[in-house]
Write an enzyme that holds these catalytic residues in place. Structure first.
Site, PDB file in Angstrom:
ATOM      1  N   HIS A  20       0.830  -1.199   0.000  1.00 41.98           N
ATOM      2  CA  HIS A  20       0.000   0.000   0.000  1.00 41.98           C
ATOM      3  C   HIS A  20       0.869   1.256   0.000  1.00 41.98           C
ATOM      4  O   HIS A  20       1.769   1.392   0.818  1.00 41.98           O
ATOM      5  CB  HIS A  20      -0.925  -0.024   1.215  1.00 41.98           C
ATOM      6  CG  HIS A  20      -2.078   0.906   1.112  1.00 41.98           C
ATOM      7  ND1 HIS A  20      -2.790   1.300   2.207  1.00 41.98           N
ATOM      8  CD2 HIS A  20      -2.672   1.517   0.059  1.00 41.98           C
ATOM      9  CE1 HIS A  20      -3.757   2.110   1.843  1.00 41.98           C
ATOM     10  NE2 HIS A  20      -3.698   2.249   0.528  1.00 41.98           N
ATOM     11  N   HIS A 106       7.274  19.612 -12.361  1.00 36.89           N
ATOM     12  CA  HIS A 106       8.136  18.557 -12.900  1.00 36.89           C
ATOM     13  C   HIS A 106       9.392  18.352 -12.056  1.00 36.89           C
ATOM     14  O   HIS A 106       9.827  17.213 -11.849  1.00 36.89           O
ATOM     15  CB  HIS A 106       8.510  18.862 -14.352  1.00 36.89           C
ATOM     16  CG  HIS A 106       9.291  17.763 -15.017  1.00 36.89           C
ATOM     17  ND1 HIS A 106       8.768  16.506 -15.217  1.00 36.89           N
ATOM     18  CD2 HIS A 106      10.543  17.737 -15.509  1.00 36.89           C
ATOM     19  CE1 HIS A 106       9.678  15.749 -15.813  1.00 36.89           C
ATOM     20  NE2 HIS A 106      10.766  16.473 -16.009  1.00 36.89           N
TER      21      HIS A 106
END
Length: 139
Positions: A20, A106
């Site tokens: 997870h 980015h």
């Protein structure tokens, strides 16, 4: 030999080990892979395999919590971005739950890839065609 689904053994193995919130990045041919992060290099030549084809293959195998994209993807490569969003919307409909999409600059996206279990390099030559999958749980 596997007959269906993801045939690449490295990628299939990595997905099977994800827990997870673990991260798996699929990227274009130019994204730098940080030192210490496993590289799964699928790139053969320009466009082979494509970013979208690899994303679809990963989606067939992986339970998702969310995905992360660079903000610049929308503006610099809108056609590929919109194609990806369409794929994610279809996947959400099939799964019967939304797949949240988080956007980051980015420069932060690249920093975040240091936390990826692996980075899968495609033959994509479209700028900013990169996505990080965050693993969900099946129960």
């Amino acid at each position: 030999m596997k007959r269906t689904g993801l045939l690449n053994s490295e990628l299939s193995y990595i997905i099977s080990k994800l827990g997870h919130f673990d991260a798996l990045t699929v990227c274009d041919a130019g994204l730098p892979v940080p030192e210490g992060v496993q590289r799964i290099d699928l790139a053969v030549s320009e466009g082979i395999p494509s970013f979208i084809d690899v994303v679809k293959a990963v989606l067939m195998e992986m339970e998702l919590e969310s995905v992360e994209l660079a903000e610049e993807f929308k503006d610099v490569s809108p056609a590929r971005h919109d194609e990806l969003i369409s794929v994610l919307e279809m996947e959400s409909a099939q799964r019967g739950k939304d797949i949240p999409v988080d956007y980051v600059r980015h420069v932060n996206f690249k920093l975040n890839t240091k936390k990826s279990v692996a980075i899968v390099r495609t033959g994509e030559f479209t700028p900013y065609a990169n996505m990080t999958f965050k693993a969900g749980v099946v129960f």
